[in-house]
Write a protein that holds these residues in place. Structure first.
Motif, PDB file in Angstrom:
ATOM      1  N   ARG A  23       0.864  -1.178   0.000  1.00  0.00           N
ATOM      2  CA  ARG A  23       0.000   0.000   0.000  1.00  0.00           C
ATOM      3  C   ARG A  23       0.909   1.240   0.000  1.00  0.00           C
ATOM      4  NH1 ARG A  23      -2.880  -1.463   5.455  1.00  0.00           N
ATOM      5  NH2 ARG A  23      -4.129   0.410   5.095  1.00  0.00           N
ATOM      6  N   ILE A  24       0.490   2.297  -0.684  1.00  0.00           N
ATOM      7  CA  ILE A  24       1.367   3.462  -0.856  1.00  0.00           C
ATOM      8  C   ILE A  24       0.662   4.730  -0.394  1.00  0.00           C
ATOM      9  CG2 ILE A  24       2.665   4.823  -2.580  1.00  0.00           C
ATOM     10  CD1 ILE A  24       3.689   1.953  -2.411  1.00  0.00           C
ATOM     11  N   GLY A  25       1.425   5.640   0.204  1.00  0.00           N
ATOM     12  CA  GLY A  25       0.853   6.934   0.605  1.00  0.00           C
ATOM     13  C   GLY A  25       1.878   8.044   0.593  1.00  0.00           C
ATOM     14  N   TRP A  26       1.396   9.263   0.757  1.00  0.00           N
ATOM     15  CA  TRP A  26       2.294  10.428   0.825  1.00  0.00           C
ATOM     16  C   TRP A  26       3.131  10.382   2.106  1.00  0.00           C
ATOM     17  CZ3 TRP A  26       2.964  12.593  -3.584  1.00  0.00           C
ATOM     18  CH2 TRP A  26       1.922  12.876  -4.453  1.00  0.00           C
ATOM     19  N   PHE A  27       4.225  11.086   2.087  1.00  0.00           N
ATOM     20  CA  PHE A  27       5.105  11.198   3.257  1.00  0.00           C
ATOM     21  C   PHE A  27       4.314  11.772   4.429  1.00  0.00           C
ATOM     22  CE2 PHE A  27       8.291  12.991   6.014  1.00  0.00           C
ATOM     23  CZ  PHE A  27       9.304  12.056   5.968  1.00  0.00           C
ATOM     24  N   ASP A  28       4.439  11.137   5.581  1.00  0.00           N
ATOM     25  CA  ASP A  28       3.647  11.517   6.743  1.00  0.00           C
ATOM     26  C   ASP A  28       4.550  12.154   7.805  1.00  0.00           C
ATOM     27  OD1 ASP A  28       2.053  11.720   8.969  1.00  0.00           O
ATOM     28  OD2 ASP A  28       1.016   9.819   8.632  1.00  0.00           O
ATOM     29  N   GLY A  29       4.484  13.486   7.879  1.00  0.00           N
ATOM     30  CA  GLY A  29       5.330  14.231   8.818  1.00  0.00           C
ATOM     31  C   GLY A  29       4.908  14.027  10.268  1.00  0.00           C
ATOM     32  N   VAL A  30       3.616  13.794  10.502  1.00  0.00           N
ATOM     33  CA  VAL A  30       3.155  13.587  11.890  1.00  0.00           C
ATOM     34  C   VAL A  30       3.756  12.293  12.424  1.00  0.00           C
ATOM     35  CG1 VAL A  30       1.120  13.282  13.359  1.00  0.00           C
ATOM     36  CG2 VAL A  30       0.985  14.757  11.348  1.00  0.00           C
ATOM     37  N   LEU A  31       3.654  11.272  11.594  1.00  0.00           N
ATOM     38  CA  LEU A  31       4.210   9.960  11.950  1.00  0.00           C
ATOM     39  C   LEU A  31       5.730  10.076  12.173  1.00  0.00           C
ATOM     40  CD1 LEU A  31       3.466   6.707   9.990  1.00  0.00           C
ATOM     41  CD2 LEU A  31       5.789   7.471  10.228  1.00  0.00           C
ATOM     42  N   MET A  32       6.402  10.795  11.266  1.00  0.00           N
ATOM     43  CA  MET A  32       7.862  10.875  11.352  1.00  0.00           C
ATOM     44  C   MET A  32       8.325  11.636  12.589  1.00  0.00           C
ATOM     45  SD  MET A  32       9.496   9.138   9.195  1.00  0.00           S
ATOM     46  CE  MET A  32      11.118   9.832   9.399  1.00  0.00           C
ATOM     47  N   LYS A  33       7.574  12.645  12.980  1.00  0.00           N
ATOM     48  CA  LYS A  33       7.926  13.408  14.189  1.00  0.00           C
ATOM     49  C   LYS A  33       7.821  12.477  15.406  1.00  0.00           C
ATOM     50  CE  LYS A  33       8.649  17.150  16.605  1.00  0.00           C
ATOM     51  NZ  LYS A  33      10.054  17.358  16.863  1.00  0.00           N
ATOM     52  N   TYR A  34       6.739  11.721  15.439  1.00  0.00           N
ATOM     53  CA  TYR A  34       6.513  10.752  16.525  1.00  0.00           C
ATOM     54  C   TYR A  34       7.650   9.730  16.558  1.00  0.00           C
ATOM     55  CZ  TYR A  34       4.218   6.591  18.599  1.00  0.00           C
ATOM     56  OH  TYR A  34       3.917   5.477  19.343  1.00  0.00           O
ATOM     57  N   VAL A  35       7.970   9.218  15.364  1.00  0.00           N
ATOM     58  CA  VAL A  35       9.010   8.189  15.251  1.00  0.00           C
ATOM     59  C   VAL A  35      10.375   8.741  15.674  1.00  0.00           C
ATOM     60  CG1 VAL A  35      10.295   6.828  13.532  1.00  0.00           C
ATOM     61  CG2 VAL A  35       7.796   6.813  13.528  1.00  0.00           C
ATOM     62  N   THR A  93       1.287  17.316   7.354  1.00  0.00           N
ATOM     63  CA  THR A  93       1.891  18.094   8.452  1.00  0.00           C
ATOM     64  C   THR A  93       1.022  18.092   9.710  1.00  0.00           C
ATOM     65  OG1 THR A  93       0.848  20.045   7.536  1.00  0.00           O
ATOM     66  CG2 THR A  93       3.138  19.656   6.900  1.00  0.00           C
ATOM     67  N   GLY A  94      -0.153  17.510   9.631  1.00  0.00           N
ATOM     68  CA  GLY A  94      -1.018  17.476  10.813  1.00  0.00           C
ATOM     69  C   GLY A  94      -2.164  16.500  10.597  1.00  0.00           C
ATOM     70  N   LEU A 138      13.722  17.652   0.744  1.00  0.00           N
ATOM     71  CA  LEU A 138      14.526  17.105   1.849  1.00  0.00           C
ATOM     72  C   LEU A 138      14.563  18.088   3.028  1.00  0.00           C
ATOM     73  CD1 LEU A 138      17.561  15.477  -0.054  1.00  0.00           C
ATOM     74  CD2 LEU A 138      15.565  14.323   0.930  1.00  0.00           C
ATOM     75  N   LYS A 139      14.669  19.354   2.705  1.00  0.00           N
ATOM     76  CA  LYS A 139      14.699  20.389   3.772  1.00  0.00           C
ATOM     77  C   LYS A 139      13.401  20.374   4.573  1.00  0.00           C
ATOM     78  CE  LYS A 139      18.259  23.569   2.865  1.00  0.00           C
ATOM     79  NZ  LYS A 139      18.632  23.528   1.436  1.00  0.00           N
ATOM     80  N   LYS A 140      12.289  20.183   3.862  1.00  0.00           N
ATOM     81  CA  LYS A 140      10.983  20.146   4.525  1.00  0.00           C
ATOM     82  C   LYS A 140      10.929  18.976   5.522  1.00  0.00           C
ATOM     83  CE  LYS A 140       7.178  22.010   5.062  1.00  0.00           C
ATOM     84  NZ  LYS A 140       7.173  23.405   5.407  1.00  0.00           N
ATOM     85  N   ILE A 141      11.490  17.842   5.087  1.00  0.00           N
ATOM     86  CA  ILE A 141      11.501  16.659   5.961  1.00  0.00           C
ATOM     87  C   ILE A 141      12.332  16.965   7.223  1.00  0.00           C
ATOM     88  CG2 ILE A 141      12.376  14.284   6.136  1.00  0.00           C
ATOM     89  CD1 ILE A 141      11.493  13.858   3.240  1.00  0.00           C
ATOM     90  N   GLU A 142      13.459  17.619   7.034  1.00  0.00           N
ATOM     91  CA  GLU A 142      14.304  17.990   8.192  1.00  0.00           C
ATOM     92  C   GLU A 142      13.562  18.937   9.122  1.00  0.00           C
ATOM     93  OE1 GLU A 142      17.945  19.685   6.674  1.00  0.00           O
ATOM     94  OE2 GLU A 142      18.953  17.738   6.829  1.00  0.00           O
ATOM     95  N   GLU A 143      12.875  19.906   8.501  1.00  0.00           N
ATOM     96  CA  GLU A 143      12.164  20.926   9.283  1.00  0.00           C
ATOM     97  C   GLU A 143      11.066  20.274  10.135  1.00  0.00           C
ATOM     98  OE1 GLU A 143      10.855  24.232   6.709  1.00  0.00           O
ATOM     99  OE2 GLU A 143       8.976  24.082   7.866  1.00  0.00           O
ATOM    100  N   ILE A 144      10.332  19.345   9.538  1.00  0.00           N
ATOM    101  CA  ILE A 144       9.214  18.709  10.248  1.00  0.00           C
ATOM    102  C   ILE A 144       9.710  17.809  11.377  1.00  0.00           C
ATOM    103  CG2 ILE A 144       7.400  16.952   9.998  1.00  0.00           C
ATOM    104  CD1 ILE A 144       6.887  18.060   7.202  1.00  0.00           C
ATOM    105  N   THR A 145      10.773  17.051  11.093  1.00  0.00           N
ATOM    106  CA  THR A 145      11.222  16.051  12.073  1.00  0.00           C
ATOM    107  C   THR A 145      12.217  16.624  13.067  1.00  0.00           C
ATOM    108  OG1 THR A 145      12.985  15.396  10.564  1.00  0.00           O
ATOM    109  CG2 THR A 145      10.965  14.092  10.488  1.00  0.00           C
ATOM    110  N   GLY A 146      12.899  17.684  12.674  1.00  0.00           N
ATOM    111  CA  GLY A 146      13.961  18.231  13.521  1.00  0.00           C
ATOM    112  C   GLY A 146      15.193  17.347  13.517  1.00  0.00           C
TER     113      GLY A 146
END
Ligand code: GDP
Ligand code: IMO
Ligand code: MG
Length: 431
Positions: A307-319, A346-347, A399-407
């Motif tokens: 199954r495929i989906g968009w990148f999930d920033g909420v999940l990644m922050k949690y992870v 993002t939310g 890539l920058k967005k991913i860094e920004e969301i996850t820190g």
């Protein structure tokens, strides 16, 4: 001394095998610390593709020690097949070691897995396991009736232990499944034979790891599955039965958490999942189909379509918080070429507002609607690029967005399945 842990930061299949093979080239020891042959880790070197199930993905580094740790569950039949396959392509496995404390998978575990899935299907609630007996093997470990690698070396007590387990299983298994089991004598003879073949590999691996850490060696810990499949932190009950998270490396290998310097979260530039369970950013549409076909997203073990989906920033922050990530590796950036627009979640919007935590409740997760930020895509083929600078500006922004969301800094990214298609931005071995 450097201990670096590599974990899956989504629902598995993030490309851990590829990254562990890459980092494994500069490691002295590679250790698998959880899961069993439910894992399928692919590596591609010089167009040669390997899919490893139990053997650490550092096996191609000729001088490193490869360890299957105490936190794993081992099906000896799969392991021997894998050894044969590796020998067949000229890979030497003399440097393989198996923890004497690792638990062993028996045919009754696989039947029990089948039975549980069959029962759950009646209520429409099957997990979609890999059907490798992983859950039941971990259940027996927790129930303190499991049989460990060390037991394969003691013929006198092995039969007694198997006999006790068979008694237990007879009470649990439906008749049709029970009837598929070999007899006590056959099963004991088979597992004694496995012990004979594997005896030179079985040892106290925790001691071996400490010795190497004390000798200032580089030790790489290979996670299997992914954080969202973790028995404690994943989307329970649609999870596996172990702790693939970074903490699992300490218990699954027998080291102190203070030894770990880097925790690398491997993710895809989108998300995939096999099996049942919630998946807020899933795209059951042409976006999902297109990514599945470009990236050949079919299970390494079960061949099921992922199954495929968009990148999930909420999940990644949690992870990133659950694991204490120090570095991110973003795989499959090449797969997104050609999309006019890309979305990142993002939310999560729920009926009680935008939530800041990852819901434990299945119901709440089902009722969470992703809030997306749309980013411009890029057309360029990335697969031949060798530096970050060559990336199109929109891929850099992604890539920058991913860094920004996850820190968390993106320390490497990958633009194809081959070992060479990996671009490193930060040292993942530094003290
Ligand atoms: P693992 O279980 O985390 O080791 O991942 P799998 O090997 O099950 O699945 C990852 C898939 O993605 C494999 O087929 C890899 O060869 C492939 N892969 C890894 N990195 C990349 C990448 O950067 N680009 C593309 N196109 N494929 C990749
Ligand atoms: P790697 O290491 C993706 C999923 C199964 C199922 C759930 C429980 O290759 O990333 P199990 O057989 O463990 O009881 O199944 O977990 N699952 C994986 N999904 N990659 C894996 O491993 C997986 N290992 C288990 O599909 O949903
Ligand atoms: Mg996999």
């Amino acid at each position: 001394m450097t201990a670096t842990v590599v974990i899956g930061s989504q629902w598995g299949d993030e490309g851990k095998g590829k990254i562990i093979d890459f980092l494994g080239q500069s490691a002295d020891v590679t250790v698998r610390y959880s899961g069993g042959d439910n894992a399928g880790h692919s590596l591609v070197v010089n167009d040669q593709k390997l899919a490893l199930r139990l053997i650490p993905s550092g096996i191609l580094a000729p001088n490193s020690i490869c360890i299957i740790g105490n936190g794993t569950v081992i099906n000896p039949a799969t392991l021997l097949d894998e050894i044969k396959e590796l020998n067949g392509v000229g890979v030497n496995i003399d440097h393989l070691k198996i923890s004497d404390r690792a638990h062993i998978v028996f045919p009754y575990h696989i039947l029990q897995d089948q039975q549980q899935e069959r029962d759950r299907s009646k209520n429409g609630e099957k997990i979609g396991t890999t059907n490798k007996g992983i859950g039941p093997a971990y259940m027996d470990k927790m129930q303190r009736i499991g049989i460990r690698a060390i037991d394969l070396l003691d013929n006198e007590t092995l039969e007694e232990k198997i006999a006790f387990n068979l008694e237990q299983k007879k009470r649990i298994l439906d008749e049709d499944l029970w009837n598929q089991l070999p007899s006590l004598k056959e099963l004991t003879a088979q597992y004694i034979e496995y012990g004979e073949i594997l005896k030179d590999y079985i040892t106290d691996t925790s001691y071996l790891i400490h010795t190497n850490l004390n000798d200032n060696k580089r030790v790489l810990f290979e996670g299997a599955q992914g954080t969202m499949l973790d028995i404690d932190h994943g989307t329970y009950p649609f999870v596996t039965s172990s702790n693939p998270t970074a903490g699992g490396a300490a218990t699954g290998a027998g080291i102190g958490v203070t030894k770990i310097k880097h925790v690398i979260g491997v993710c895809k530039s989108y998300v995939s999942r096999v099996g049942e369970g919630p998946f807020p950013t899933e795209q059951i549409n042409e976006v999902g189909d297109r990514i599945r076909e470009i990236a050949h997203e079919y299970g390494t073990v079960t061949k099921r379509p992922r199954r495929i989906g968009w990148f999930d920033g909420v999940l990644m922050k949690y992870v990133s918080e659950v694991n204490g990530l120090t570095d991110l590796v973003v795989n499959c950036l090449d797969v997104l070429s050609g999309f006019k627009e890309l979305k990142i979640c993002t939310g999560y919007q729920t009926d009680h507002g935008v939530i800041k935590y990852y819901p434990a409740s299945e119901k709440e997760l089902k009722n969470s609607t992703p809030i997306y930020e749309t980013l411009p895509g890029w057309d360029e083929d990335l697969t031949q690029m060798t530096t970050y600078e060559e990336l199109p500006a929109n891929a850099k922004n992604y890539l920058k967005k991913i860094e920004e969301i996850t820190g968390v800094p993106v320390s490497a990214f990958s633009i194809g399945p081959d070992r060479e298609q990996t671009i490193v931005l930060n040292d993942m071995w530094s003290d």
